[in-house]
Write a protein that holds these residues in place. Structure first.
Motif, mmCIF file in Angstrom:
data_model
loop_
_atom_site.group_PDB
_atom_site.id
_atom_site.type_symbol
_atom_site.label_atom_id
_atom_site.label_comp_id
_atom_site.label_asym_id
_atom_site.label_seq_id
_atom_site.Cartn_x
_atom_site.Cartn_y
_atom_site.Cartn_z
ATOM 1 N N LEU A 40 14.794 4.534 -2.784
ATOM 2 C CA LEU A 40 13.838 5.527 -2.286
ATOM 3 C C LEU A 40 12.403 5.222 -2.711
ATOM 4 N N GLN A 41 12.205 4.095 -3.362
ATOM 5 C CA GLN A 41 10.884 3.605 -3.750
ATOM 6 C C GLN A 41 10.174 4.517 -4.743
ATOM 7 N N ILE A 42 10.979 5.212 -5.566
ATOM 8 C CA ILE A 42 10.423 5.999 -6.675
ATOM 9 C C ILE A 42 10.096 5.050 -7.823
ATOM 10 N N GLU A 43 11.015 4.111 -8.065
ATOM 11 C CA GLU A 43 10.757 3.008 -8.991
ATOM 12 C C GLU A 43 10.483 1.751 -8.165
ATOM 13 N N ARG A 44 10.345 0.618 -8.845
ATOM 14 C CA ARG A 44 10.071 -0.649 -8.149
ATOM 15 C C ARG A 44 11.084 -0.865 -7.026
ATOM 16 N N PRO A 45 10.623 -0.985 -5.783
ATOM 17 C CA PRO A 45 11.552 -1.084 -4.644
ATOM 18 C C PRO A 45 12.339 -2.387 -4.644
ATOM 19 N N TYR A 46 13.531 -2.310 -4.096
ATOM 20 C CA TYR A 46 14.306 -3.520 -3.841
ATOM 21 C C TYR A 46 13.589 -4.354 -2.779
ATOM 22 N N LYS B 86 0.833 -1.198 0.000
ATOM 23 C CA LYS B 86 0.000 0.000 0.000
ATOM 24 C C LYS B 86 0.866 1.245 0.000
ATOM 25 N N HIS B 87 0.353 2.315 -0.588
ATOM 26 C CA HIS B 87 1.086 3.575 -0.630
ATOM 27 C C HIS B 87 1.273 4.135 0.774
ATOM 28 N N LYS B 88 2.481 4.594 1.073
ATOM 29 C CA LYS B 88 2.773 5.204 2.362
ATOM 30 C C LYS B 88 3.420 6.554 2.113
ATOM 31 N N ILE B 89 3.175 7.487 3.015
ATOM 32 C CA ILE B 89 3.878 8.756 2.921
ATOM 33 C C ILE B 89 5.321 8.522 3.328
ATOM 34 N N HIS B 90 6.218 9.372 2.847
ATOM 35 C CA HIS B 90 7.641 9.123 2.987
ATOM 36 C C HIS B 90 8.102 8.906 4.422
ATOM 37 N N LYS B 91 7.566 9.653 5.374
ATOM 38 C CA LYS B 91 8.055 9.536 6.749
ATOM 39 C C LYS B 91 7.754 8.172 7.355
ATOM 40 N N ASP B 92 6.833 7.430 6.740
ATOM 41 C CA ASP B 92 6.485 6.111 7.259
ATOM 42 C C ASP B 92 7.367 5.003 6.689
ATOM 43 N N TYR B 93 8.062 5.261 5.601
ATOM 44 C CA TYR B 93 8.856 4.213 4.965
ATOM 45 C C TYR B 93 9.880 3.608 5.921
ATOM 46 N N MET B 94 10.533 4.445 6.740
ATOM 47 C CA MET B 94 11.580 3.958 7.634
ATOM 48 C C MET B 94 11.039 3.225 8.842
ATOM 49 N N ARG B 95 9.749 3.243 9.056
ATOM 50 C CA ARG B 95 9.174 2.568 10.221
ATOM 51 C C ARG B 95 8.485 1.254 9.851
ATOM 52 N N GLU B 96 8.402 0.964 8.561
ATOM 53 C CA GLU B 96 7.813 -0.305 8.127
ATOM 54 C C GLU B 96 8.671 -1.455 8.637
ATOM 55 N N LYS B 97 8.042 -2.544 9.018
ATOM 56 C CA LYS B 97 8.778 -3.676 9.601
ATOM 57 C C LYS B 97 9.173 -4.682 8.529
ATOM 58 N N ARG C 10 19.595 5.000 -10.799
ATOM 59 C CA ARG C 10 18.610 3.921 -10.718
ATOM 60 C C ARG C 10 18.639 3.263 -9.339
ATOM 61 N N ILE C 11 19.828 3.101 -8.764
ATOM 62 C CA ILE C 11 19.936 2.548 -7.412
ATOM 63 C C ILE C 11 19.166 3.423 -6.428
ATOM 64 N N LEU C 12 19.375 4.733 -6.521
ATOM 65 C CA LEU C 12 18.688 5.658 -5.629
ATOM 66 C C LEU C 12 17.177 5.609 -5.822
ATOM 67 N N ARG C 13 16.750 5.577 -7.057
ATOM 68 C CA ARG C 13 15.307 5.572 -7.333
ATOM 69 C C ARG C 13 14.640 4.316 -6.771
ATOM 70 N N ARG C 14 15.348 3.205 -6.791
ATOM 71 C CA ARG C 14 14.772 1.974 -6.249
ATOM 72 C C ARG C 14 14.863 1.934 -4.720
ATOM 73 N N ALA D 60 16.166 3.919 4.051
ATOM 74 C CA ALA D 60 17.124 4.675 4.868
ATOM 75 C C ALA D 60 18.509 4.669 4.237
ATOM 76 N N VAL D 61 18.916 3.546 3.657
ATOM 77 C CA VAL D 61 20.210 3.471 2.975
ATOM 78 C C VAL D 61 20.239 4.442 1.795
ATOM 79 N N GLY D 62 19.106 4.582 1.112
ATOM 80 C CA GLY D 62 19.029 5.549 0.019
ATOM 81 C C GLY D 62 19.283 6.964 0.503
ATOM 82 N N HIS D 63 18.728 7.325 1.637
ATOM 83 C CA HIS D 63 18.960 8.663 2.190
ATOM 84 C C HIS D 63 20.403 8.815 2.666
ATOM 85 N N PHE D 64 20.961 7.749 3.219
ATOM 86 C CA PHE D 64 22.369 7.776 3.609
ATOM 87 C C PHE D 64 23.259 8.048 2.400
#
Length: 265
Positions: free
Chosen positions: A241-247, A181-192, A235-239, A200-204
């Motif tokens: 950061l979940q802009i493209e299909r996430p890893y 499901k779509h999540k706002i960005h601040k929630d991505y780092m709290r998903e289990k 492309r690594i960053l986009r994946r 978080a690695v993308g932001h690092f």
């Protein structure tokens, strides 16, 4: 709003443990910092003088929830992960009704200190190489069944060309891939799920890449407009950061990082 005011009131009543205070087998040396639930101190073992970190629960957490859950979660993670680049758990106890635990002190400076304090800058190649080191450690954490959920630059240390990860206060056991499901960005780092750590690695990685960026205009732009990067890195960053299909797999992230590194070499 009320919660924020309440927390500030409780925090104002928190008494800092003074230098020289004896907590079981450890002498308090100085306050290191305060997190969402714990306060960390640099301590020395009374017999061998070895430095360590003592984390105690914060006062407001004792009032609004089961404080031991926070400590137990972090202690369990440290004990289960058992890796030379992750702090080892030394001891646990209680001092005047306040629960605490003691863990290994890791040498090094965090990337917040390196980038903003010492103005270290990293090229695209160096940024990818450092991120690959971090991902190898993240892979270990994931293979042990855990998610860190707080891989921010203050929690990632660099010493003698090696990465260490600290502060497992928000770590938890994995709960699968995720709902999608779509999540706002601040929630991505709290998903289990592993995807929260990848985000978080993308932001690092972005912090590292921006360390050598010099803006030519005051106009605010996206990272894709501002940073001159290879297509592989983008492309690594986009994946991540979940802009493209996430890893969804650590090996997939590492393979792409190594391919980008070889390309830039």
């Amino acid at each position: 709003m009320f919660v924020g005011i309440f927390r500030k009131l409780i925090d104002s009543m928190e008494r800092t443990w003074k230098n020289g205070l004896k907590i079981d087998n450890y002498d308090v040396k100085q306050l290191i910092g305060k997190g969402s639930y714990g306060t960390a101190y640099l301590v020395n073992h009374q017999e061998n003088g070895k430095p360590a970190v003592l984390k105690r629960i914060r006062p407001y957490k004792k009032l609004v929830g089961n404080s031991m859950n926070y400590l137990e979660n972090e202690m369990n993670a440290l004990n289960d992960l058992s890796h030379p680049q992750i702090p080892a758990l030394y001891a646990k106890g209680e001092y005047k009704g306040t629960p605490y635990f003691v863990m290994e002190w890791k040498n090094g400076k965090n990337f917040e200190q390196l980038i903003f304090g010492e103005e270290q800058s990293y090229s695209e190649l160096e940024s990818l190489q450092i991120t690959a080191k971090l991902m190898n450690l993240v892979q270990w954490i994931h293979r042990k069944g855990y998610i860190h959920r707080d891989l921010r630059i203050p929690n990632i240390l660099f010493y003698k060309n090696e990465i260490s990860v600290v502060d497992f206060g928000l770590a938890c056991l994995q709960e699968g891939i995720g709902s999608g499901k779509h999540k706002i960005h601040k929630d991505y780092m709290r998903e289990k799920t592993v995807k929260s750590d990848f985000y978080a690695v993308g932001h690092f990685l972005l912090f590292l890449l921006y360390s050598s960026f010099e803006p030519s205009t005051k106009k605010e732009k996206s990272w894709e407009e501002e940073l001159s990067l290879s297509n592989k890195t983008k492309r690594i960053l986009r994946r991540l950061l979940q802009i493209e299909r996430p890893y969804e797999d650590d090996n997939e992230v590492l393979n792409d990082l190594y391919a980008a590194i070889e390309f830039l070499k």
